[in-house]
Design an enzyme around this catalytic site. Sequence first.
Site, PDB file in Angstrom:
ATOM      1  N   HIS A  12       0.876  -1.185   0.000  1.00 49.27           N
ATOM      2  CA  HIS A  12       0.000   0.000   0.000  1.00 49.27           C
ATOM      3  C   HIS A  12       0.905   1.223   0.000  1.00 49.27           C
ATOM      4  O   HIS A  12       1.257   1.768   1.045  1.00 49.27           O
ATOM      5  CB  HIS A  12      -0.909  -0.034   1.235  1.00 49.27           C
ATOM      6  CG  HIS A  12      -1.958   1.025   1.253  1.00 49.27           C
ATOM      7  ND1 HIS A  12      -3.163   0.860   1.906  1.00 49.27           N
ATOM      8  CD2 HIS A  12      -2.010   2.260   0.710  1.00 49.27           C
ATOM      9  CE1 HIS A  12      -3.894   1.950   1.763  1.00 49.27           C
ATOM     10  NE2 HIS A  12      -3.199   2.823   1.048  1.00 49.27           N
ATOM     11  N   GLU A 195     -11.625   3.404   5.308  1.00 50.60           N
ATOM     12  CA  GLU A 195     -10.676   4.320   5.961  1.00 50.60           C
ATOM     13  C   GLU A 195     -11.507   5.447   6.570  1.00 50.60           C
ATOM     14  O   GLU A 195     -11.801   5.450   7.758  1.00 50.60           O
ATOM     15  CB  GLU A 195      -9.655   4.860   4.965  1.00 50.60           C
ATOM     16  CG  GLU A 195      -8.684   5.864   5.569  1.00 50.60           C
ATOM     17  CD  GLU A 195      -7.846   6.599   4.512  1.00 50.60           C
ATOM     18  OE1 GLU A 195      -6.865   7.226   4.918  1.00 50.60           O
ATOM     19  OE2 GLU A 195      -8.181   6.553   3.311  1.00 50.60           O
TER      20      GLU A 195
END
Length: 328
Positions: A12, A195
Amino acid sequence: MAQAPVPKAELHLHIEGTLEPGLAFALAARNGVELPYASEEELRRAYSFTDLQSFLDLYYALLAGLRTEDDFAEVADAYLARAAEQGVRHAEIFFDPQAHTSRGVPIGTVIEGLGRALAKSEETHGVSTRLIMCFLRDESAESALATFEAARPYLDRITAVGLDSAEVGHPPSKFTEVFALAREAGLKCVAHAGEEGPPAYVWEALDLLGVDRVDHGVRCMEDRELVDRLVADQVPLTVCPLSNLQLKVVDDLADHPLPAMLDAGLLVSLHSDDPAYFGGYAHDNFTAVRDALGLDEETLRTLARNSFRSAFLDEETRAAYLREVDSH
């Protein structure tokens, strides 16, 4: 002598988010672009974010200096050198073509430039690589489709597609069609979800986009049924602790849900997201959670193993990297 960082995979990582202030100014000067900051020091002072959008505003402003193949190759090579120092042995690198094509930079320039650095990474830095093309979720579904079609001549360089940028108000369901095309083309799929967005976005990423990995995913902990699904299917979650702290997903790293996620049996690994902005590269995130959450060395090795378990690798290569972690 300090112990070498544990071997790990970085899954990521936005290459545009590795643009350190010095390099940002150098590229801008090279290309005759004026940045909206008088100095590197002034720019660093701007690295104080209240949420994801405040970060993205700065992030996109600094991309103005990225123009040529050489620029993209230099940014990628600089990241890979730092990553190697942090124990990264394999990196799956996100890039945002729309952030560049919207400025008049052809998609081929971006991919060819990044590809030059990635092609020599294993020899130069000891880091194997993959390239993941992300769609900006705050752009239209039509723009994502056009981007995918523009990238077709380069799909042999691309392992997966992803979904990133401003999450709230832009559910994964908006991009069902382009992800279906990617899967038909034989590409893997990942998406940022959970998120700032709700657990419902994680469900959509799984059921509508058919993702192989969820990027972030920390808000899954609000939905017990979702956690059970993620555990049962061992869906990888690529968690970015320093990013979560800087973007106010958590107010204090000591409050991060990482220990609870591990205790629940989730397949969690640690990554740096946009390290030039968030205060740390791959191993810095390991160190930060060790210190803030009191994680022991075996837990850190588990997180490193999880990163290789979650990577887009053939089984022989994966096994070799796992042996490196076990012998560390």
